[in-house]
Design a protein around this motif. Structure first.
Motif, PDB file in Angstrom:
ATOM      1  N   SER A   1       2.333 -18.819  19.043  1.00  0.00           N
ATOM      2  CA  SER A   1       2.329 -20.203  18.227  1.00  0.00           C
ATOM      3  C   SER A   1       0.825 -20.464  18.036  1.00  0.00           C
ATOM      4  O   SER A   1      -0.118 -20.061  18.779  1.00  0.00           O
ATOM      5  CB  SER A   1       3.196 -21.110  19.224  1.00  0.00           C
ATOM      6  N   GLY A   2       0.709 -21.497  16.995  1.00  0.00           N
ATOM      7  CA  GLY A   2      -0.393 -21.960  16.620  1.00  0.00           C
ATOM      8  C   GLY A   2      -0.598 -22.678  15.593  1.00  0.00           C
ATOM      9  O   GLY A   2       0.463 -22.846  14.760  1.00  0.00           O
ATOM     10  N   PHE A   3      -1.797 -23.360  15.399  1.00  0.00           N
ATOM     11  CA  PHE A   3      -1.785 -24.166  14.102  1.00  0.00           C
ATOM     12  C   PHE A   3      -2.776 -23.547  13.054  1.00  0.00           C
ATOM     13  O   PHE A   3      -3.525 -22.747  13.624  1.00  0.00           O
ATOM     14  CB  PHE A   3      -2.594 -25.551  14.550  1.00  0.00           C
ATOM     15  N   ILE A   4      -2.324 -23.612  11.870  1.00  0.00           N
ATOM     16  CA  ILE A   4      -2.855 -22.992  10.641  1.00  0.00           C
ATOM     17  C   ILE A   4      -3.064 -23.807   9.639  1.00  0.00           C
ATOM     18  O   ILE A   4      -2.290 -24.682   9.125  1.00  0.00           O
ATOM     19  CB  ILE A   4      -1.722 -21.865   9.948  1.00  0.00           C
ATOM     20  N   GLY A   5      -4.673 -24.030   9.400  1.00  0.00           N
ATOM     21  CA  GLY A   5      -4.942 -24.882   8.349  1.00  0.00           C
ATOM     22  C   GLY A   5      -4.803 -24.270   6.876  1.00  0.00           C
ATOM     23  O   GLY A   5      -5.442 -23.236   6.784  1.00  0.00           O
ATOM     24  N   ILE A   6      -4.226 -24.984   5.933  1.00  0.00           N
ATOM     25  CA  ILE A   6      -4.543 -24.351   4.699  1.00  0.00           C
ATOM     26  C   ILE A   6      -5.531 -25.302   3.776  1.00  0.00           C
ATOM     27  O   ILE A   6      -5.345 -26.213   3.654  1.00  0.00           O
ATOM     28  CB  ILE A   6      -2.872 -24.516   3.985  1.00  0.00           C
ATOM     29  N   ILE A   7      -6.530 -24.451   3.598  1.00  0.00           N
ATOM     30  CA  ILE A   7      -7.678 -25.061   2.978  1.00  0.00           C
ATOM     31  C   ILE A   7      -7.879 -24.414   1.632  1.00  0.00           C
ATOM     32  O   ILE A   7      -7.433 -23.222   1.274  1.00  0.00           O
ATOM     33  CB  ILE A   7      -8.914 -24.594   3.899  1.00  0.00           C
ATOM     34  N   GLY A   8      -8.465 -25.167   0.763  1.00  0.00           N
ATOM     35  CA  GLY A   8      -8.876 -24.562  -0.550  1.00  0.00           C
ATOM     36  C   GLY A   8      -9.329 -25.803  -1.642  1.00  0.00           C
ATOM     37  O   GLY A   8      -9.236 -26.924  -1.185  1.00  0.00           O
ATOM     38  N   ARG A   9      -9.714 -25.250  -2.857  1.00  0.00           N
ATOM     39  CA  ARG A   9     -10.179 -26.339  -3.835  1.00  0.00           C
ATOM     40  C   ARG A   9      -8.833 -27.063  -4.200  1.00  0.00           C
ATOM     41  O   ARG A   9      -7.616 -26.428  -4.077  1.00  0.00           O
ATOM     42  CB  ARG A   9     -10.430 -25.828  -5.263  1.00  0.00           C
ATOM     43  N   PRO A  10      -8.826 -28.302  -5.068  1.00  0.00           N
ATOM     44  CA  PRO A  10      -7.656 -28.816  -5.550  1.00  0.00           C
ATOM     45  C   PRO A  10      -6.831 -27.865  -6.276  1.00  0.00           C
ATOM     46  O   PRO A  10      -7.459 -27.202  -7.252  1.00  0.00           O
ATOM     47  CB  PRO A  10      -8.343 -30.071  -6.446  1.00  0.00           C
ATOM     48  N   ASN A  11      -5.606 -28.167  -6.468  1.00  0.00           N
ATOM     49  CA  ASN A  11      -4.577 -27.378  -7.222  1.00  0.00           C
ATOM     50  C   ASN A  11      -4.796 -25.760  -7.245  1.00  0.00           C
ATOM     51  O   ASN A  11      -4.114 -25.082  -8.314  1.00  0.00           O
ATOM     52  CB  ASN A  11      -5.014 -27.835  -8.620  1.00  0.00           C
TER      53      ASN A  11
END
Length: 324
Positions: free
Chosen positions: A32-42
């Protein structure tokens, strides 16, 4: 051993407060764990989270910088529980709201177990992607590079893919290609993410898909229709406040206020004879009815709050704060 969590809601899959729900003990070897979804807009971050979760919890729009709050989507399989943290697109901020959103995205990088860095596979790696890559190299959080929109790539996408693969190779990041829109490659993405998680407990009940209260999701669904129906006319000058949610055995009554910055924007939102506000309300009501699986009466009001995006006090009143 079991953990007691206080929850209650119109929809059992949306977290709120009140009744006891038991979180079962995870089986041996469970991850289990936390996953950050990162990126430019759109680049498709919200669409991706909705597809992974299997239902709509994050709003999507062709307008950039749609996501404002760190929204958690939860996927539980027999082998793992993945808690996805959708973040605002990282961009150069032009007002106080932008500063808060970008700061929250940066904080998310440090507060998750794995970062999924999502890029747009229809265009080559650019300055915005390299800026985010530089941010990520300053963190100790493991990174996976996800090349999205492969269903929309031109026939000869070799140079596009190579531009991202070279960046990933320089930082020794695993790379995976997928389409959030049509779900191509998502099983492989999920498998790769699970590989990068450590063994851990169930943080949430197995059937929960988000930890956000239904009021928040309702507000986001209304804001989505504003963005879709007004496009560039009222781009990011809008915030939604849910004033009342009243449940009866036959219908859920929802009263909400749409906050804008100028009288001209109020006029656009109301439309001739109230036509635009009626269209927004009708479309939002349909989405909210899907969310709660029941009949909804939705009443919308429009209020002018001059320069609310530039005021920390106004931002706080409308629910936008720098995350802890």
């Amino acid at each position: 051993m079991t953990v007691e969590l206080k929850v209650s809601s119109i929809d059992n899959h949306i977290l709120s407060l009140s009744e006891d729900v038991t979180i079962p003990q995870a089986p041996p070897g469970f991850k289990s764990g936390f996953i950050g979804i990162i990126g430019r807009p759109n680049v498709g971050k919200s669409t991706l989270m909705n597809q992974l979760v299997g239902q709509k919890i994050a709003i999507t729009s062709p307008v950039a910088q749609t996501t404002r709050n760190r929204l958690r989507g939860i996927v539980t399989t027999p082998a793992a529980q993945l808690i996805f943290v959708d973040t605002p697109g990282i961009h150069k901020p032009h007002h106080q709201l932008g500063e808060v959103l970008v700061q929250n995205a940066k904080i998310a990088i440090e507060s998750v177990d794995v970062v999924l860095f999502v890029v747009d596979g229809t265009v080559a790696c650019g300055a915005g992607d390299r800026f985010i890559a530089d941010l990520l190299t300053r963190s100790q959080t493991p990174v996976i590079l996800g090349i999205n929109k492969i269903d929309q790539q031109p026939p000869d996408a070799h140079n596009i893919d190579t531009s991202y693969e070279q960046m990933a190779l320089a930082y020794q990041w695993p790379t995976v290609k997928f389409s959030a829109k049509v779900s191509t490659g998502l099983p492989q993405l999920q498998e790769l993410l699970i590989e990068h998680l450590d063994e851990g407990p169930l943080y949430y009940p197995p059937d929960l898909v988000t930890d956000q209260p239904e009021r928040f999701i309702m507000g986001e669904l209304i804001r989505e229709q504003v963005l879709l129906l007004t496009r560039e006319e009222v781009p990011h000058s809008v915030a939604i406040a849910i004033d009342l949610v009243e449940e009866t055995p036959t219908v859920t009554r929802v009263l909400a206020t749409i906050h804008v910055e100028r009288d001209s924007q109020k006029g656009i939102l109301i439309g001739k004879g109230g036509s635009m506000l009626k269209a927004i309300g009708s479309a939002a009501r349909e989405q909210i009815q899907k969310l709660i699986s029941g009949k909804v009466y939705l009443e919308l009001f429009v209020k002018v709050q001059p320069k609310w995006r530039h005021s920390r006090i106004r931002l706080a009143e409308l629910g936008y704060r720098v995350e802890e």
